[in-house]
Design a protein around this motif. Sequence first.
Motif, PDB file in Angstrom:
ATOM      1  N   LYS A  57       0.831  -1.214   0.000  1.00 61.63           N
ATOM      2  CA  LYS A  57       0.000   0.000   0.000  1.00 61.63           C
ATOM      3  C   LYS A  57       0.862   1.260   0.000  1.00 61.63           C
ATOM      4  N   ALA A  58       1.974   1.178   0.733  1.00 60.23           N
ATOM      5  CA  ALA A  58       2.847   2.360   0.848  1.00 60.23           C
ATOM      6  C   ALA A  58       3.491   2.744  -0.487  1.00 60.23           C
ATOM      7  N   LEU A  59       3.503   1.820  -1.420  1.00 61.95           N
ATOM      8  CA  LEU A  59       4.082   2.133  -2.732  1.00 61.95           C
ATOM      9  C   LEU A  59       3.198   3.125  -3.502  1.00 61.95           C
ATOM     10  N   ILE A  60       1.891   3.069  -3.244  1.00 64.51           N
ATOM     11  CA  ILE A  60       0.933   3.784  -4.105  1.00 64.51           C
ATOM     12  C   ILE A  60       1.204   5.293  -4.208  1.00 64.51           C
ATOM     13  N   PRO A  61       1.297   6.019  -3.082  1.00 65.41           N
ATOM     14  CA  PRO A  61       1.519   7.473  -3.228  1.00 65.41           C
ATOM     15  C   PRO A  61       2.804   7.812  -3.974  1.00 65.41           C
ATOM     16  N   GLU A  62       3.832   6.969  -3.795  1.00 65.65           N
ATOM     17  CA  GLU A  62       5.106   7.219  -4.493  1.00 65.65           C
ATOM     18  C   GLU A  62       4.964   6.928  -5.984  1.00 65.65           C
ATOM     19  N   LEU A  63       4.254   5.843  -6.288  1.00 64.17           N
ATOM     20  CA  LEU A  63       4.048   5.493  -7.699  1.00 64.17           C
ATOM     21  C   LEU A  63       3.184   6.540  -8.395  1.00 64.17           C
ATOM     22  N   GLU A  64       2.204   7.066  -7.664  1.00 66.73           N
ATOM     23  CA  GLU A  64       1.288   8.054  -8.277  1.00 66.73           C
ATOM     24  C   GLU A  64       2.007   9.323  -8.717  1.00 66.73           C
ATOM     25  N   LYS A  65       3.200   9.543  -8.151  1.00 71.84           N
ATOM     26  CA  LYS A  65       3.974  10.736  -8.557  1.00 71.84           C
ATOM     27  C   LYS A  65       4.464  10.599  -9.999  1.00 71.84           C
ATOM     28  N   VAL A  66       4.556   9.351 -10.483  1.00 74.54           N
ATOM     29  CA  VAL A  66       5.060   9.149 -11.852  1.00 74.54           C
ATOM     30  C   VAL A  66       4.121   8.334 -12.743  1.00 74.54           C
ATOM     31  N   SER A  67       3.083   7.760 -12.173  1.00 68.92           N
ATOM     32  CA  SER A  67       2.250   6.833 -12.951  1.00 68.92           C
ATOM     33  C   SER A  67       1.368   7.575 -13.961  1.00 68.92           C
ATOM     34  N   PRO A  68       1.006   6.874 -15.044  1.00 70.26           N
ATOM     35  CA  PRO A  68       0.121   7.499 -16.034  1.00 70.26           C
ATOM     36  C   PRO A  68      -1.264   7.768 -15.461  1.00 70.26           C
ATOM     37  N   ARG A  69      -1.704   6.945 -14.527  1.00 74.01           N
ATOM     38  CA  ARG A  69      -3.012   7.203 -13.909  1.00 74.01           C
ATOM     39  C   ARG A  69      -2.963   6.857 -12.424  1.00 74.01           C
ATOM     40  N   LYS A  70      -3.890   7.462 -11.698  1.00 73.95           N
ATOM     41  CA  LYS A  70      -3.959   7.255 -10.250  1.00 73.95           C
ATOM     42  C   LYS A  70      -4.383   5.818  -9.941  1.00 73.95           C
ATOM     43  N   PHE A  71      -4.070   5.424  -8.740  1.00 69.39           N
ATOM     44  CA  PHE A  71      -4.485   4.093  -8.314  1.00 69.39           C
ATOM     45  C   PHE A  71      -6.006   4.015  -8.292  1.00 69.39           C
ATOM     46  N   ASP A  72      -6.524   2.907  -8.794  1.00 70.98           N
ATOM     47  CA  ASP A  72      -7.964   2.675  -8.792  1.00 70.98           C
ATOM     48  C   ASP A  72      -8.205   1.249  -8.304  1.00 70.98           C
TER      49      ASP A  72
END
Lengths: 414, 252
Positions: free
Chosen positions: A172-187
Motif C-alpha cells: 500500500k505504501a508504494l501507491i503514493p510514491e508510484l502516483e507521482k510518476v504513474s500514467p493514472r492514479k491508483f484505482d
Amino acid sequence: MSKTQSGILRLESANTLKVIMNDYFQRLKDAVETEGKKVAWCTSVGPAELLYSMGFEVYFPENHGAMIGASKNADKYIPSALAKGYSPDICSYLTSDIGAFLQNETPMKRNGLDSVPKPDVLVYNTNQCHEVADWFSFYARHFDVPILGIHTPLGIGELSDNLIKSVSEQFKALIPELEKVSPRKFDMDEFKNTIELSRDACVLWRRVLEKAKHRPSPINFFDAAIHMGPIVVMRGTVYALDYYKILYAELDDRIAKGIGAVPDERFRLYWEGMPLWYQLSKMARLFAGLDTCIVASTYCNSWVFDDLDPDDPFYSSALAYSKLFIVRSEDVKEEMLQEHLKDYAIDGVIYHDSKTCPRNSNNRFGLQNRLFEKTNVPFLEINGDLNDPRCFSEEQALIAIETFIQQLSAKIYS
Amino acid sequence: MKPRLKLGIDLGSSYTKGVLVNGENQIVDQYVVKTGFDFKRASSRIMEKLSENYEIAMPVYTCGYGRDQVEFDHISNSEIIALSKAVYLKFGKKCSVIDIGGQDTKFIKINEQGQVDKFKMNRKCAAGTGSFLEEIAFRLDISPLEFNTLSDDATEEIRINSYCTVFAISEIIGLMKKGATISNIAVGIYNSIIERCLEIVAADETIIITGGVPETHPTIVRLFKKRFSQVESPENSQFYAAWGNVLLNEKK
C-alpha cells in the motif's frame, strides 16, 4: 507436431509465444517513445499487478538477464561490470545485464529495442534476494529516477497474519510514491481486475505444469523454462491468460495422442535450482537422448501465485508473494519438495548449485541429504551457474549426468 | 593363433589405461599411456600394444572423458559405474570409493548389493586431484613423485589450507620463508588432497582408494590409513575402471 533434428518435439505454441513476446517488447518500445506513457521496472516476483493496474508498461531485468544468458553472451558482458567494481561472485544476471548496458548491447535488438527501456520508476521485492535492490540501484543512479522496494523477510516458516499484514502495508505504501510518476492514479477496481487476471493466469500456468504428472509427460523443464515468459512478464494482463489457454490445449492434445516431450520417457527427474541458460538446448538434447524427462522444477513452479484474491487484493498479494519457495525456511522447502517428488512420481533429483545464485541453490545447507533420507529418491549435484558459463564444466557435468541415469537404471530396472 | 580377449579402455584426462580380460573376468594384460592431446592416438597406442600377443574381440569397451573419441567399434559407459563394478567384484561389500585421478576426484558410495547409492565429483577446481600435485611440483621445480620420498623424512604434519592451487603455492612459499622443510611440506600437500576428498561426502566404514594418483603416490594411502581403520587400495587400481567396464558389459 514438429520434430527437430535432435529428436526433441517442439511445442507448436512456441510460434504464438514468439509473437506475444515480441508484442510485449513493442509495447515497451512504444511506451518509451510515446509522450505520457510510462515504464516501470519490476523484479520477476515483484508487484507486477500493482504496476500494470496503474497504467505502467512493466519491464523485468531478470527476463533480460535470462535472454542474455540464452544468447550465450553473458561472458562477453560480465567483465565490463566487474571492471566497474561488481564482484564475479554476485548474481550473474546482474553482472551480465549491467555489463551489456555498459557495452550498449541488448538481445532485445531483434525486437527493435536499441537499449533497455528507460525507466520512470524501479520497483523491487526482496522476497527472492537482496541483490535485486543493488541491481536496480545502478539504474536508479544512472537514470536519476525513483527506486521503491518491498522488504520481505527471508526464511519464512509460518506465514503469520502479522507478517502478511506488514508486507501488505508495504504494498500500500508504494501507491503514493508510484502516483507521482504513474500514467493514472491508483484505482481499486483496476487493481482488483489485474489481480484477477494474474490469479487466473497463475492457475492456468499451474495446470500447465501439472500436465507433467501424466506419463509420458507432454512438457519438460526445458519447454517450461521458455514458455514461462508470459507468466513472468505479463501476469496481470489478458495476454498471459490467453496464451496459457493455447498452451494448455496443446498439452491436452499431446496427452490424448500419447505424445511425450521426451519420445521414450523412461526416467522422470526433478530440477532444483536455476536453469543453465547457455546450455538449455544442449541439456534438452542430452536428457532426451538418455530417455529422461525433467518433469518438474522449483524454478518453473515459482510463478504460481494462485493465492491472489481480487476480494482482498493487498493482503492476498502479500500472501502470494511471501509464500513462494525461495523465501521460505529450509523446513518448508523440504516439505514442498517432498510433495513434488511424490506428485510427479520422481525417480531422481538434480540440484544445480549455481555459483552466483545462492538463494536458488538449495543444496548448500544439507537439504539434499535430508530429503534423500526421507524419500530415498537419489540425487545428483552439479556445479554451474545460471548465466556465467565460466563456472560450468560441461564435460564433468556430462559424465555426472550419464552416470546418474545409469545409477537410476540399475536401481529401477535391475 | 593368438588368444581372443576383451579390451576395456579408460580414456582419462591425464592417462589412458587399457586392460585385456579373459573369460574368467580376470585381467590378463594391461597398458597405460599419457593421453596427451589426442584421445584417438592414445587409444590406438593401447590397441596396438595389447594386440601384440592377443587378438582383440570387438567391440572395445570404453569409458572416461574420451570414451567416444576412438577410431574403432566400441560401447561406452560411465567410468564411475564401471569402477564401482570392479571394486564390488574385488571386495564384495558396502564401501566408499575414493578415486583420485589427474583431473577428477570421485567419491562413490556402493551399497551391499553392489549398486551405486550416491556419487559426487570434485568441484570444478584442481584441489584434491593429480593436477594439484603436478602444478605444485612444477612450481617447486621437483618431480611430483619426489613428494613420496621427501615425505618419508617428515617430522611434523604441516597444514596447507588454500583450496586454490595458486594460493596453495603462495602459502607454501610463506611456510618455506618461516623455515618449514620440504619434507614436512610434502606431507602437508598430501594431507591437503585427503582433506579435499573427505569433504566431498561423509565416508562409510570401509574406504577403498583407487586411481593413478594414490598408485603413484602411496604416501596418500598411508596417510589415509593413519586416519581410518578400514582402508584398502588394491594393486593396479588405476586400471579398475577399464576392467569394470568390460565386466559391466559381460553382465549384459
